[in-house]
Motif scaffolding. Structure first.
Motif, PDB file in Angstrom:
ATOM      1  N   TRP A 101      41.824  37.730  35.882  1.00  0.00           N
ATOM      2  CA  TRP A 101      41.270  37.525  34.550  1.00  0.00           C
ATOM      3  C   TRP A 101      39.756  37.691  34.569  1.00  0.00           C
ATOM      4  N   HIS A 102      39.111  37.274  35.668  1.00  0.00           N
ATOM      5  CA  HIS A 102      37.673  37.511  35.832  1.00  0.00           C
ATOM      6  C   HIS A 102      37.402  39.014  35.793  1.00  0.00           C
ATOM      7  N   MET A 103      38.194  39.776  36.552  1.00  0.00           N
ATOM      8  CA  MET A 103      38.007  41.212  36.640  1.00  0.00           C
ATOM      9  C   MET A 103      38.195  41.883  35.285  1.00  0.00           C
ATOM     10  N   VAL A 104      39.266  41.531  34.577  1.00  0.00           N
ATOM     11  CA  VAL A 104      39.526  42.123  33.264  1.00  0.00           C
ATOM     12  C   VAL A 104      38.357  41.849  32.327  1.00  0.00           C
ATOM     13  N   ASN A 105      37.861  40.631  32.310  1.00  0.00           N
ATOM     14  CA  ASN A 105      36.738  40.286  31.435  1.00  0.00           C
ATOM     15  C   ASN A 105      35.459  41.013  31.829  1.00  0.00           C
ATOM     16  N   HIS A 106      35.297  41.301  33.096  1.00  0.00           N
ATOM     17  CA  HIS A 106      34.121  42.037  33.566  1.00  0.00           C
ATOM     18  C   HIS A 106      34.202  43.514  33.173  1.00  0.00           C
ATOM     19  N   LEU A 107      35.391  44.109  33.261  1.00  0.00           N
ATOM     20  CA  LEU A 107      35.555  45.535  32.993  1.00  0.00           C
ATOM     21  C   LEU A 107      35.623  45.874  31.505  1.00  0.00           C
ATOM     22  N   ALA A 108      36.126  44.949  30.712  1.00  0.00           N
ATOM     23  CA  ALA A 108      36.351  45.220  29.286  1.00  0.00           C
ATOM     24  C   ALA A 108      35.105  44.935  28.451  1.00  0.00           C
ATOM     25  N   ARG A 109      34.973  45.687  27.367  1.00  0.00           N
ATOM     26  CA  ARG A 109      33.926  45.367  26.382  1.00  0.00           C
ATOM     27  C   ARG A 109      34.219  44.019  25.755  1.00  0.00           C
ATOM     28  N   THR A 110      35.482  43.839  25.382  1.00  0.00           N
ATOM     29  CA  THR A 110      35.926  42.568  24.817  1.00  0.00           C
ATOM     30  C   THR A 110      37.353  42.302  25.269  1.00  0.00           C
ATOM     31  N   THR A 111      37.705  41.025  25.291  1.00  0.00           N
ATOM     32  CA  THR A 111      39.094  40.614  25.493  1.00  0.00           C
ATOM     33  C   THR A 111      39.434  39.622  24.388  1.00  0.00           C
ATOM     34  N   THR A 112      40.680  39.663  23.944  1.00  0.00           N
ATOM     35  CA  THR A 112      41.135  38.719  22.935  1.00  0.00           C
ATOM     36  C   THR A 112      42.536  38.254  23.293  1.00  0.00           C
ATOM     37  N   VAL A 113      42.834  37.044  22.877  1.00  0.00           N
ATOM     38  CA  VAL A 113      44.176  36.488  23.013  1.00  0.00           C
ATOM     39  C   VAL A 113      44.598  36.048  21.621  1.00  0.00           C
ATOM     40  N   THR A 114      45.711  36.602  21.145  1.00  0.00           N
ATOM     41  CA  THR A 114      46.188  36.316  19.801  1.00  0.00           C
ATOM     42  C   THR A 114      47.581  35.729  19.880  1.00  0.00           C
ATOM     43  N   ARG A 115      47.727  34.508  19.391  1.00  0.00           N
ATOM     44  CA  ARG A 115      49.069  33.915  19.311  1.00  0.00           C
ATOM     45  C   ARG A 115      49.836  34.616  18.201  1.00  0.00           C
ATOM     46  N   GLN A 116      51.085  34.934  18.467  1.00  0.00           N
ATOM     47  CA  GLN A 116      51.908  35.663  17.513  1.00  0.00           C
ATOM     48  C   GLN A 116      52.789  34.710  16.718  1.00  0.00           C
ATOM     49  N   PRO A 117      52.954  34.956  15.407  1.00  0.00           N
ATOM     50  CA  PRO A 117      53.779  34.071  14.584  1.00  0.00           C
ATOM     51  C   PRO A 117      55.244  34.052  15.017  1.00  0.00           C
ATOM     52  N   VAL A 118      55.700  35.129  15.646  1.00  0.00           N
ATOM     53  CA  VAL A 118      57.093  35.181  16.100  1.00  0.00           C
ATOM     54  C   VAL A 118      57.253  34.583  17.497  1.00  0.00           C
ATOM     55  N   GLY A 119      56.168  34.109  18.069  1.00  0.00           N
ATOM     56  CA  GLY A 119      56.199  33.482  19.386  1.00  0.00           C
ATOM     57  C   GLY A 119      55.426  34.292  20.407  1.00  0.00           C
ATOM     58  N   GLY A 120      54.928  33.596  21.382  1.00  0.00           N
ATOM     59  CA  GLY A 120      54.181  34.243  22.451  1.00  0.00           C
ATOM     60  C   GLY A 120      52.768  34.600  22.041  1.00  0.00           C
ATOM     61  N   LYS A 121      52.206  35.520  22.792  1.00  0.00           N
ATOM     62  CA  LYS A 121      50.819  35.918  22.574  1.00  0.00           C
ATOM     63  C   LYS A 121      50.650  37.385  22.937  1.00  0.00           C
ATOM     64  N   THR A 122      49.547  37.946  22.473  1.00  0.00           N
ATOM     65  CA  THR A 122      49.141  39.283  22.877  1.00  0.00           C
ATOM     66  C   THR A 122      47.760  39.174  23.483  1.00  0.00           C
ATOM     67  N   VAL A 123      47.615  39.687  24.695  1.00  0.00           N
ATOM     68  CA  VAL A 123      46.341  39.729  25.380  1.00  0.00           C
ATOM     69  C   VAL A 123      45.847  41.174  25.285  1.00  0.00           C
ATOM     70  N   SER A 124      44.641  41.349  24.749  1.00  0.00           N
ATOM     71  CA  SER A 124      44.098  42.693  24.551  1.00  0.00           C
ATOM     72  C   SER A 124      42.767  42.836  25.262  1.00  0.00           C
ATOM     73  N   ALA A 125      42.537  44.046  25.766  1.00  0.00           N
ATOM     74  CA  ALA A 125      41.263  44.388  26.380  1.00  0.00           C
ATOM     75  C   ALA A 125      40.818  45.722  25.817  1.00  0.00           C
ATOM     76  N   LEU A 126      39.577  45.802  25.401  1.00  0.00           N
ATOM     77  CA  LEU A 126      38.997  47.029  24.864  1.00  0.00           C
ATOM     78  C   LEU A 126      38.067  47.601  25.927  1.00  0.00           C
ATOM     79  N   LEU A 127      38.407  48.812  26.390  1.00  0.00           N
ATOM     80  CA  LEU A 127      37.696  49.434  27.502  1.00  0.00           C
ATOM     81  C   LEU A 127      36.966  50.688  27.038  1.00  0.00           C
ATOM     82  N   PRO A 128      35.764  50.935  27.565  1.00  0.00           N
ATOM     83  CA  PRO A 128      35.052  52.144  27.171  1.00  0.00           C
ATOM     84  C   PRO A 128      35.767  53.391  27.676  1.00  0.00           C
ATOM     85  N   ARG A 129      35.654  54.457  26.892  1.00  0.00           N
ATOM     86  CA  ARG A 129      36.227  55.744  27.304  1.00  0.00           C
ATOM     87  C   ARG A 129      35.368  56.351  28.365  1.00  0.00           C
TER      88      ARG A 129
END
Length: 129
Positions: A101-129
């Motif tokens: 998780w340290h590595m992902v946060n270091h490499l990504a421009r941003t990271t987000t964690v979104t809880r889903q209404p149908v259950g669970g979560k989505t973890v997203s990372a936005l990476l430069p091209r």
């Protein structure tokens, strides 16, 4: 605008992590606006980490979505656990764990964690091209 999405099959095992990496490479190679080799390696590394974490900590199955934006690649992994990833102290004694998780946060421009209404979560990372 160069935006594409793919939905990988539900990932259920370590062999599926390899398949997620292969699907990611294929996705990146098929983009109308290609990205460099180093950026592609970074995207594949983040996919591998997020999918592995979802399998290990998120209930054993997950779904991978990739989206190409003009200046970035978005990696999104959905799993059934409501618990967000957390920073851990890396195990430097030869064990495993705590680095991802340290590595992902270091490499990504941003990271987000979104809880889903149908259950669970989505973890997203936005990476430069």
């Amino acid at each position: 605008m160069d935006t594409m999405s793919i939905n990988a099959e539900t990932v259920r095992s370590a062999t599926s992590v390899a398949r997620a990496r292969e699907n990611t490479r294929d996705f990146l190679e098929d983009l109308a606006q290609p990205i460099g080799a180093e950026a592609a390696d970074t995207v594949v590394l983040v996919v591998s980490e997020l999918v592995t974490n979802a399998l290990r900590h998120g209930g054993g199955t997950c779904t991978l979505n990739l989206t190409a934006h003009p200046d970035s690649i978005e990696v999104a992994v959905h799993d059934s656990s409501p618990h967000a990833p957390r920073m851990r102290t890396p195990d430097r004694t030869g064990g495993t764990g705590g680095f991802g998780w340290h590595m992902v946060n270091h490499l990504a421009r941003t990271t987000t964690v979104t809880r889903q209404p149908v259950g669970g979560k989505t973890v997203s990372a936005l990476l430069p091209r």
